[in-house]
Design a protein around this motif. Structure first.
Motif, PDB file in Angstrom:
ATOM      1  N   ASP A 295      -7.287  -5.846   1.732  1.00  0.00           N
ATOM      2  CA  ASP A 295      -6.266  -6.728   0.595  1.00  0.00           C
ATOM      3  C   ASP A 295      -5.860  -5.728  -0.284  1.00  0.00           C
ATOM      4  OD1 ASP A 295      -6.825  -8.775   2.341  1.00  0.00           O
ATOM      5  OD2 ASP A 295      -8.140  -9.945   0.756  1.00  0.00           O
ATOM      6  N   TYR A 296      -6.682  -4.822  -0.781  1.00  0.00           N
ATOM      7  CA  TYR A 296      -6.128  -3.880  -1.880  1.00  0.00           C
ATOM      8  C   TYR A 296      -4.893  -3.196  -1.181  1.00  0.00           C
ATOM      9  CZ  TYR A 296      -5.073  -0.153  -5.059  1.00  0.00           C
ATOM     10  OH  TYR A 296      -4.432   0.588  -6.273  1.00  0.00           O
ATOM     11  N   LEU A 297      -5.007  -2.668  -0.101  1.00  0.00           N
ATOM     12  CA  LEU A 297      -4.097  -1.844   0.712  1.00  0.00           C
ATOM     13  C   LEU A 297      -3.079  -2.751   1.061  1.00  0.00           C
ATOM     14  CD1 LEU A 297      -6.527   0.534   2.804  1.00  0.00           C
ATOM     15  CD2 LEU A 297      -5.101   0.935   0.706  1.00  0.00           C
ATOM     16  N   ASP A 298      -2.883  -3.868   1.069  1.00  0.00           N
ATOM     17  CA  ASP A 298      -1.697  -4.912   1.571  1.00  0.00           C
ATOM     18  C   ASP A 298      -1.157  -5.165   0.190  1.00  0.00           C
ATOM     19  OD1 ASP A 298      -0.113  -6.898   2.239  1.00  0.00           O
ATOM     20  OD2 ASP A 298      -1.793  -7.768   3.565  1.00  0.00           O
ATOM     21  N   SER A 299       0.217  -4.459   0.319  1.00  0.00           N
ATOM     22  CA  SER A 299       1.210  -4.859  -0.883  1.00  0.00           C
ATOM     23  C   SER A 299       1.784  -6.242  -1.098  1.00  0.00           C
ATOM     24  CB  SER A 299       2.234  -3.505  -0.945  1.00  0.00           C
ATOM     25  OG  SER A 299       3.043  -3.714   0.079  1.00  0.00           O
ATOM     26  N   THR A 300       1.595  -6.900  -0.285  1.00  0.00           N
ATOM     27  CA  THR A 300       2.241  -8.228  -0.212  1.00  0.00           C
ATOM     28  C   THR A 300       1.072  -9.187  -0.881  1.00  0.00           C
ATOM     29  OG1 THR A 300       1.345  -9.010   1.898  1.00  0.00           O
ATOM     30  CG2 THR A 300       3.356  -7.671   1.903  1.00  0.00           C
ATOM     31  N   LYS A 301      -0.217  -8.755  -0.969  1.00  0.00           N
ATOM     32  CA  LYS A 301      -0.934  -9.652  -1.835  1.00  0.00           C
ATOM     33  C   LYS A 301      -1.223  -9.291  -3.180  1.00  0.00           C
ATOM     34  CE  LYS A 301      -3.371 -10.711   2.594  1.00  0.00           C
ATOM     35  NZ  LYS A 301      -4.903 -10.842   3.361  1.00  0.00           N
ATOM     36  N   ARG A 302      -1.272 -10.412  -3.878  1.00  0.00           N
ATOM     37  CA  ARG A 302      -1.233 -10.374  -5.302  1.00  0.00           C
ATOM     38  C   ARG A 302      -2.411 -10.656  -5.886  1.00  0.00           C
ATOM     39  NH1 ARG A 302       2.740  -6.548  -5.624  1.00  0.00           N
ATOM     40  NH2 ARG A 302       4.713  -7.407  -4.719  1.00  0.00           N
ATOM     41  N   TYR A 303      -3.425  -9.774  -6.514  1.00  0.00           N
ATOM     42  CA  TYR A 303      -4.491 -10.299  -6.995  1.00  0.00           C
ATOM     43  C   TYR A 303      -5.035  -9.615  -8.485  1.00  0.00           C
ATOM     44  CZ  TYR A 303      -5.597 -12.161  -2.482  1.00  0.00           C
ATOM     45  OH  TYR A 303      -5.539 -12.755  -1.136  1.00  0.00           O
ATOM     46  N   ALA A 304      -5.219 -10.227  -9.288  1.00  0.00           N
ATOM     47  CA  ALA A 304      -5.718  -9.620 -10.609  1.00  0.00           C
ATOM     48  C   ALA A 304      -6.670  -8.638 -10.414  1.00  0.00           C
ATOM     49  CB  ALA A 304      -6.206 -10.629 -11.617  1.00  0.00           C
TER      50      ALA A 304
ATOM     51  N   ARG B 169      -1.676   7.063  -2.899  1.00  0.00           N
ATOM     52  CA  ARG B 169      -2.832   6.348  -3.056  1.00  0.00           C
ATOM     53  C   ARG B 169      -3.438   5.682  -2.163  1.00  0.00           C
ATOM     54  NH1 ARG B 169      -2.079   1.629  -7.358  1.00  0.00           N
ATOM     55  NH2 ARG B 169      -1.255   3.333  -8.933  1.00  0.00           N
ATOM     56  N   SER B 170      -2.774   5.043  -1.166  1.00  0.00           N
ATOM     57  CA  SER B 170      -3.268   4.335   0.242  1.00  0.00           C
ATOM     58  C   SER B 170      -4.058   5.518   0.792  1.00  0.00           C
ATOM     59  CB  SER B 170      -2.111   3.802   0.904  1.00  0.00           C
ATOM     60  OG  SER B 170      -1.663   2.671   0.200  1.00  0.00           O
ATOM     61  N   ALA B 171      -3.398   6.518   1.118  1.00  0.00           N
ATOM     62  CA  ALA B 171      -4.410   7.696   1.620  1.00  0.00           C
ATOM     63  C   ALA B 171      -5.676   8.006   1.072  1.00  0.00           C
ATOM     64  CB  ALA B 171      -3.335   8.790   2.015  1.00  0.00           C
ATOM     65  N   LEU B 172      -5.378   8.206  -0.390  1.00  0.00           N
ATOM     66  CA  LEU B 172      -6.843   8.354  -0.795  1.00  0.00           C
ATOM     67  C   LEU B 172      -7.929   7.506  -0.637  1.00  0.00           C
ATOM     68  CD1 LEU B 172      -8.156   9.914  -2.953  1.00  0.00           C
ATOM     69  CD2 LEU B 172      -7.149   8.373  -5.055  1.00  0.00           C
ATOM     70  N   VAL B 173      -7.256   5.969  -0.736  1.00  0.00           N
ATOM     71  CA  VAL B 173      -8.438   4.952  -0.561  1.00  0.00           C
ATOM     72  C   VAL B 173      -9.082   5.196   0.832  1.00  0.00           C
ATOM     73  CG1 VAL B 173      -8.434   2.587  -0.313  1.00  0.00           C
ATOM     74  CG2 VAL B 173      -7.279   3.279  -2.175  1.00  0.00           C
ATOM     75  N   ARG B 174      -8.220   5.310   1.703  1.00  0.00           N
ATOM     76  CA  ARG B 174      -8.649   5.636   3.064  1.00  0.00           C
ATOM     77  C   ARG B 174      -9.431   7.026   3.567  1.00  0.00           C
ATOM     78  NH1 ARG B 174      -3.144   3.406   4.054  1.00  0.00           N
ATOM     79  NH2 ARG B 174      -3.164   1.541   5.117  1.00  0.00           N
ATOM     80  N   SER B 175      -9.469   7.528   2.467  1.00  0.00           N
ATOM     81  CA  SER B 175     -10.179   9.014   2.686  1.00  0.00           C
ATOM     82  C   SER B 175     -11.715   8.825   2.244  1.00  0.00           C
ATOM     83  CB  SER B 175      -9.543   9.890   1.777  1.00  0.00           C
ATOM     84  OG  SER B 175      -8.200  10.298   2.501  1.00  0.00           O
TER      85      SER B 175
END
Length: 212
Positions: A63-72, A92-98
């Motif tokens: 969900d974090y990687l999905d830019s269409t989802k908005r969560y606080a 940043r997305s590639a960093l998370v996946r790493s």
């Protein structure tokens, strides 16, 4: 990998530990716990998997990687990743996946962040330590970034050999697991603007030499 976790860790096999990774070393982000407003007292967390079979931990990162989802709560993650990136040109997305993501408490802590039960870190200590040992063997991280006081207090040092405080940053300990050198960094929880200061932790993370 054969996994016995209640909340399977998130990792991307195309990035973690591969040449495509944005990190120089294998990095584990060790969070604290999950909250659930539907089954806070449930001990069978298989029910927490979604229709794709993803655990809560995996759902959070997806969900974090999905830019269409908005969560606080996404601000907590972004605050943490921004401290690692520290102004550099990094995807940043590639960093998370790493990196690998895992929550230490293998039980639902409460119904919401305001319904915290830190005593559960003691109640489930044996199971949590067993699962964490499996995680260490499965992923062999060389850097562990620990979120918050509860995990710091419950951290299973008996699985490690040595505990040497870094000469420059007291948040970092140098240790060893099964012959692999491991740097363990205890961070303030990034949900806390008061305690997780980017100007402090960006220096700590640069000292750990995480990014390529």
């Amino acid at each position: 990998m054969e996994m016995d976790y209640l909340f399977d860790p998130y990792y991307n096999k195309e990035f973690y530990g591969k040449l495509t990774s944005l990190t120089k070393r294998r990095v584990l982000v060790l969070g604290a716990s999950h909250y659930c407003d539907g089954c806070a007292q449930c001990s069978n967390c298989n029910g927490c998997k979604d229709k794709e079979g993803l655990s809560l931990t995996q759902q959070v990162i997806r969900d974090y990687l999905d830019s269409t989802k908005r969560y606080a709560w996404k601000r907590t993650h972004s605050r943490f990743y921004n401290a690692i990136i520290d102004g550099r040109s990094v995807d940043r997305s590639a960093l998370v996946r790493s990196m690998v993501f895992y929550n230490y408490l293998q039980a639902i802590e409460g119904r919401s962040a305001g319904d915290s039960h830190p005593e559960k870190f003691h109640e489930f200590r044996d199971r949590d330590e067993k699962c964490f040992a499996q995680l260490m063997n499965d992923f062999k991280p060389e850097v562990i970034l620990v979120w918050g006081r509860n995990v710091r207090n419950a951290f299973p040092w008996d699985l490690f050999k040595g505990k040497i405080v870094d000469g420059q940053y007291s948040q970092i300990y140098h240790s060893e697991f099964e012959g692999t050198a491991v740097d363990i960094c205890f961070c303030a929880h990034p949900s806390s603007i008061r305690h997780f200061k980017k100007e402090i932790f960006s220096k700590v993370f640069r000292h750990l030499d995480i990014l390529k």
